[in-house]
Motif scaffolding. Structure first.
Motif, mmCIF file in Angstrom:
data_model
loop_
_atom_site.group_PDB
_atom_site.id
_atom_site.type_symbol
_atom_site.label_atom_id
_atom_site.label_comp_id
_atom_site.label_asym_id
_atom_site.label_seq_id
_atom_site.Cartn_x
_atom_site.Cartn_y
_atom_site.Cartn_z
ATOM 1 N N HIS A 60 1.331 -0.645 -0.176
ATOM 2 C CA HIS A 60 -0.051 0.032 0.190
ATOM 3 C C HIS A 60 0.946 1.164 0.307
ATOM 4 O O HIS A 60 1.976 1.422 1.136
ATOM 5 C CB HIS A 60 -0.891 -0.260 1.480
ATOM 6 C CG HIS A 60 -1.697 -1.436 0.913
ATOM 7 N ND1 HIS A 60 -2.868 -0.511 1.577
ATOM 8 C CD2 HIS A 60 -1.857 -2.306 0.919
ATOM 9 C CE1 HIS A 60 -3.892 -1.841 1.511
ATOM 10 N NE2 HIS A 60 -2.820 -2.833 1.112
ATOM 11 N N THR A 61 0.422 1.487 -1.027
ATOM 12 C CA THR A 61 1.679 3.179 -1.199
ATOM 13 C C THR A 61 0.460 4.541 -0.689
ATOM 14 O O THR A 61 -0.588 4.220 -2.025
ATOM 15 C CB THR A 61 2.048 3.165 -2.658
ATOM 16 O OG1 THR A 61 2.768 1.667 -2.459
ATOM 17 C CG2 THR A 61 3.449 4.761 -2.749
ATOM 18 N N CYS A 62 1.092 5.395 -0.636
ATOM 19 C CA CYS A 62 -0.035 6.805 0.298
ATOM 20 C C CYS A 62 1.198 7.407 -1.115
ATOM 21 O O CYS A 62 2.123 7.803 -0.514
ATOM 22 C CB CYS A 62 0.388 6.323 1.358
ATOM 23 S SG CYS A 62 -0.552 5.416 2.212
ATOM 24 N N HIS A 63 0.145 8.610 -0.876
ATOM 25 C CA HIS A 63 0.508 10.115 -1.530
ATOM 26 C C HIS A 63 -0.278 11.490 -1.012
ATOM 27 O O HIS A 63 -1.390 10.993 -0.430
ATOM 28 C CB HIS A 63 0.044 9.553 -3.528
ATOM 29 C CG HIS A 63 0.961 8.609 -3.875
ATOM 30 N ND1 HIS A 63 1.933 8.389 -4.918
ATOM 31 C CD2 HIS A 63 -0.104 7.307 -4.351
ATOM 32 C CE1 HIS A 63 1.783 7.459 -5.712
ATOM 33 N NE2 HIS A 63 0.970 6.351 -4.822
ATOM 34 N N LEU A 64 0.015 12.378 -1.281
ATOM 35 C CA LEU A 64 -0.147 13.614 -0.743
ATOM 36 C C LEU A 64 -1.279 13.646 -1.345
ATOM 37 O O LEU A 64 -0.421 14.062 -2.603
ATOM 38 C CB LEU A 64 0.739 13.731 0.064
ATOM 39 C CG LEU A 64 0.168 15.568 0.400
ATOM 40 C CD1 LEU A 64 -0.193 15.509 1.783
ATOM 41 C CD2 LEU A 64 1.769 16.750 0.897
#
Length: 116
Positions: free
Chosen positions: A71-75
Motif C-alpha cells: 500500500h503506497t500513500c500519496h499526499l
C-alpha cells in the motif's frame, strides 16, 4: 453545498488534530511512502498506522494505491485548500483588528508625548 463544505472542513480538521497524522503528512510531503514507512517513526503496528491513514483518506488528504500487498500513500495537498481558505478569512480579520489596535496605541503614545 454549504453542508458539503462543512463536512469536508470537519473531516480535514479532525484528521489534522492528531500529531501522528500531521507527522505522516509531513513525511508524505517529501514523496510517496508505504504504510510501513509511515508507521516506522512512530513504532506502531501496521494496523494502527492504517487507521491513521484511513482518517487522512476520508479527509481527502491522502490517496492510497494498492499493488499486491504493498500500500503506497500519496499526499493530496489540494484537499487542504478549503481549510486554508477558511483560515485565511480569519487571518484577514485578525490582521485588521491588530492594525486597528496598533493605530489606537500609537495615537495614545503620541497624545501622551504631546502632553509632556
Amino acid at each position: 453545498m454549504v453542508k458539503y463544505i462543512s463536512d469536508r472542513l470537519d473531516a480535514t480538521f479532525s484528521a489534522l488534530a492528531d500529531p501522528t497524522r500531521r507527522g505522516m503528512l509531513a513525511n508524505l510531503s517529501l514523496g510517496e511512502k508505504t504504510v510501513s514507512e509511515l508507521a516506522q517513526p512512530y513504532a506502531m503496528s501496521l494496523a494502527a498506522a492504517s487507521k491513521h491513514i484511513k482518517k487522512l483518506e476520508v479527509a481527502g488528504l491522502v490517496r492510497r494505491e494498492v499493488k499486491g500487498r504493498t500500500h503506497t500513500c500519496h499526499l493530496n495537498a489540494k484537499a487542504m485548500a478549503e481549510a486554508h481558505a477558511w483560515m485565511e478569512y480569519y487571518t484577514r480579520f485578525w490582521t485588521g483588528r491588530l492594525d486597528a489596535l496598533e493605530e489606537a496605541l500609537m495615537a495614545d503614545v503620541e497624545s501622551k508625548e504631546g502632553s509632556q
